[in-house]
Motif scaffolding. Structure first.
Motif, PDB file in Angstrom:
ATOM      1  N   ILE A  26      -5.442  25.422  54.252  1.00  0.00           N
ATOM      2  CA  ILE A  26      -5.765  26.061  55.529  1.00  0.00           C
ATOM      3  C   ILE A  26      -5.355  27.523  55.424  1.00  0.00           C
ATOM      4  O   ILE A  26      -4.344  27.854  54.796  1.00  0.00           O
ATOM      5  N   GLY A  27      -6.105  28.405  56.053  1.00  0.00           N
ATOM      6  CA  GLY A  27      -5.749  29.821  56.040  1.00  0.00           C
ATOM      7  C   GLY A  27      -6.239  30.523  57.280  1.00  0.00           C
ATOM      8  O   GLY A  27      -7.012  29.964  58.069  1.00  0.00           O
ATOM      9  N   SER A  28      -5.773  31.743  57.448  1.00  0.00           N
ATOM     10  CA  SER A  28      -6.232  32.559  58.571  1.00  0.00           C
ATOM     11  C   SER A  28      -6.445  33.986  58.093  1.00  0.00           C
ATOM     12  O   SER A  28      -5.775  34.455  57.174  1.00  0.00           O
ATOM     13  N   THR A  29      -7.405  34.634  58.722  1.00  0.00           N
ATOM     14  CA  THR A  29      -7.590  36.066  58.520  1.00  0.00           C
ATOM     15  C   THR A  29      -7.587  36.731  59.887  1.00  0.00           C
ATOM     16  O   THR A  29      -7.981  36.127  60.888  1.00  0.00           O
ATOM     17  N   THR A  30      -7.115  37.948  59.903  1.00  0.00           N
ATOM     18  CA  THR A  30      -7.209  38.788  61.090  1.00  0.00           C
ATOM     19  C   THR A  30      -7.839  40.095  60.647  1.00  0.00           C
ATOM     20  O   THR A  30      -7.792  40.453  59.467  1.00  0.00           O
ATOM     21  N   GLY A  31      -8.422  40.772  61.588  1.00  0.00           N
ATOM     22  CA  GLY A  31      -9.037  42.043  61.235  1.00  0.00           C
ATOM     23  C   GLY A  31      -9.601  42.731  62.447  1.00  0.00           C
ATOM     24  O   GLY A  31      -9.329  42.366  63.584  1.00  0.00           O
ATOM     25  N   ARG A  32     -10.392  43.726  62.163  1.00  0.00           N
ATOM     26  CA  ARG A  32     -11.018  44.489  63.242  1.00  0.00           C
ATOM     27  C   ARG A  32     -12.528  44.360  63.138  1.00  0.00           C
ATOM     28  O   ARG A  32     -13.069  44.163  62.049  1.00  0.00           O
ATOM     29  N   TYR A  33     -13.178  44.431  64.289  1.00  0.00           N
ATOM     30  CA  TYR A  33     -14.641  44.407  64.313  1.00  0.00           C
ATOM     31  C   TYR A  33     -15.138  45.592  65.120  1.00  0.00           C
ATOM     32  O   TYR A  33     -14.399  46.181  65.922  1.00  0.00           O
ATOM     33  N   TRP A  34     -16.366  45.951  64.884  1.00  0.00           N
ATOM     34  CA  TRP A  34     -17.010  46.996  65.656  1.00  0.00           C
ATOM     35  C   TRP A  34     -18.506  46.721  65.671  1.00  0.00           C
ATOM     36  O   TRP A  34     -19.059  46.183  64.723  1.00  0.00           O
ATOM     37  N   GLY A  87     -13.610  23.663  47.130  1.00  0.00           N
ATOM     38  CA  GLY A  87     -13.411  24.921  46.413  1.00  0.00           C
ATOM     39  C   GLY A  87     -13.916  26.138  47.156  1.00  0.00           C
ATOM     40  O   GLY A  87     -13.962  27.230  46.596  1.00  0.00           O
ATOM     41  N   ARG A  88     -14.275  25.977  48.414  1.00  0.00           N
ATOM     42  CA  ARG A  88     -14.862  27.066  49.201  1.00  0.00           C
ATOM     43  C   ARG A  88     -14.158  27.155  50.544  1.00  0.00           C
ATOM     44  O   ARG A  88     -13.791  26.133  51.121  1.00  0.00           O
ATOM     45  N   TRP A  89     -13.965  28.353  51.062  1.00  0.00           N
ATOM     46  CA  TRP A  89     -13.382  28.545  52.386  1.00  0.00           C
ATOM     47  C   TRP A  89     -14.475  28.434  53.444  1.00  0.00           C
ATOM     48  O   TRP A  89     -15.512  29.065  53.325  1.00  0.00           O
ATOM     49  N   LEU A  90     -14.232  27.613  54.486  1.00  0.00           N
ATOM     50  CA  LEU A  90     -15.156  27.480  55.619  1.00  0.00           C
ATOM     51  C   LEU A  90     -14.418  27.809  56.913  1.00  0.00           C
ATOM     52  O   LEU A  90     -13.250  27.456  57.084  1.00  0.00           O
ATOM     53  N   ARG A 118     -10.645  26.562  56.389  1.00  0.00           N
ATOM     54  CA  ARG A 118     -10.230  25.353  55.678  1.00  0.00           C
ATOM     55  C   ARG A 118     -10.892  25.375  54.301  1.00  0.00           C
ATOM     56  O   ARG A 118     -12.079  25.691  54.173  1.00  0.00           O
ATOM     57  N   ARG A 119     -10.128  25.038  53.306  1.00  0.00           N
ATOM     58  CA  ARG A 119     -10.645  24.946  51.943  1.00  0.00           C
ATOM     59  C   ARG A 119     -11.390  23.629  51.819  1.00  0.00           C
ATOM     60  O   ARG A 119     -10.851  22.562  52.107  1.00  0.00           O
TER      61      ARG A 119
END
Length: 161
Positions: A108-116, A143-146, A139-140
């Protein structure tokens, strides 16, 4: 303890430290890097293929959390919810991840970021029409992140000068 076992243990420990140093010191560094790349690939696929590219990164059981609204649950409902905005040819949604974190041994993972968002048409072509921050949970799978959860929130409009 047998002297050869001590030597073997020290050698194994030294080898493990050398491998960790080569990978950047963190056993999760490669996984976090792959997660950041998955988020960037998500953006590229969306720009290239519109709603089909967007949905190609969603898990079947994903949710979208509306800003100041309820959850949208499941692949088909998310597609319906996002269709108009992602398929809009007068605007484009851009985003860039700024951070990633992995949980549960890399599953399991998370990303944060900015959008415009940018206007593509008319007198406002090329002008920013909105910006904000987002959080995406991944979620992995095979072999791929979804994407399993996505949400964003707008930043306040900049004061007029």
């Amino acid at each position: 303890m047998n002297r050869s076992l001590v030597i073997l243990a020290v050698a194994a420990l030294a080898t493990g430290c050398a491998v960790a140093a080569t990978l950047g010191g963190s056993p999760d560094a490669a996984t976090e890097a792959s997660l950041m790349q998955a988020d960037r690939d998500f953006s590229v696929a969306t720009h290239a293929r519109g709603i089909d590219g967007w949905m190609s990164f969603y898990a079947p059981d994903a949710i979208r959390i509306q800003y100041r609204g309820n959850m949208v649950k499941g692949f088909d409902e998310i597609r319906k919810f996002d269709m108009a905005y992602i398929s809009d040819t007068t605007h484009v949604l851009n985003w860039e991840p700024t951070d990633a974190h992995v949980f549960r041994g890399g599953s399991i993972g998370s990303t944060t970021g900015r959008y415009w968002a940018m206007s593509r048409a008319g007198a406002d072509a090329g002008k920013e029409t909105g910006r904000g921050r987002y959080v995406t949970m991944w979620r992995r799978d095979g072999g791929r992140w979804l994407v399993i959860m996505d949400t964003g929130y707008p930043e306040p409009a900049a004061p007029a000068r």
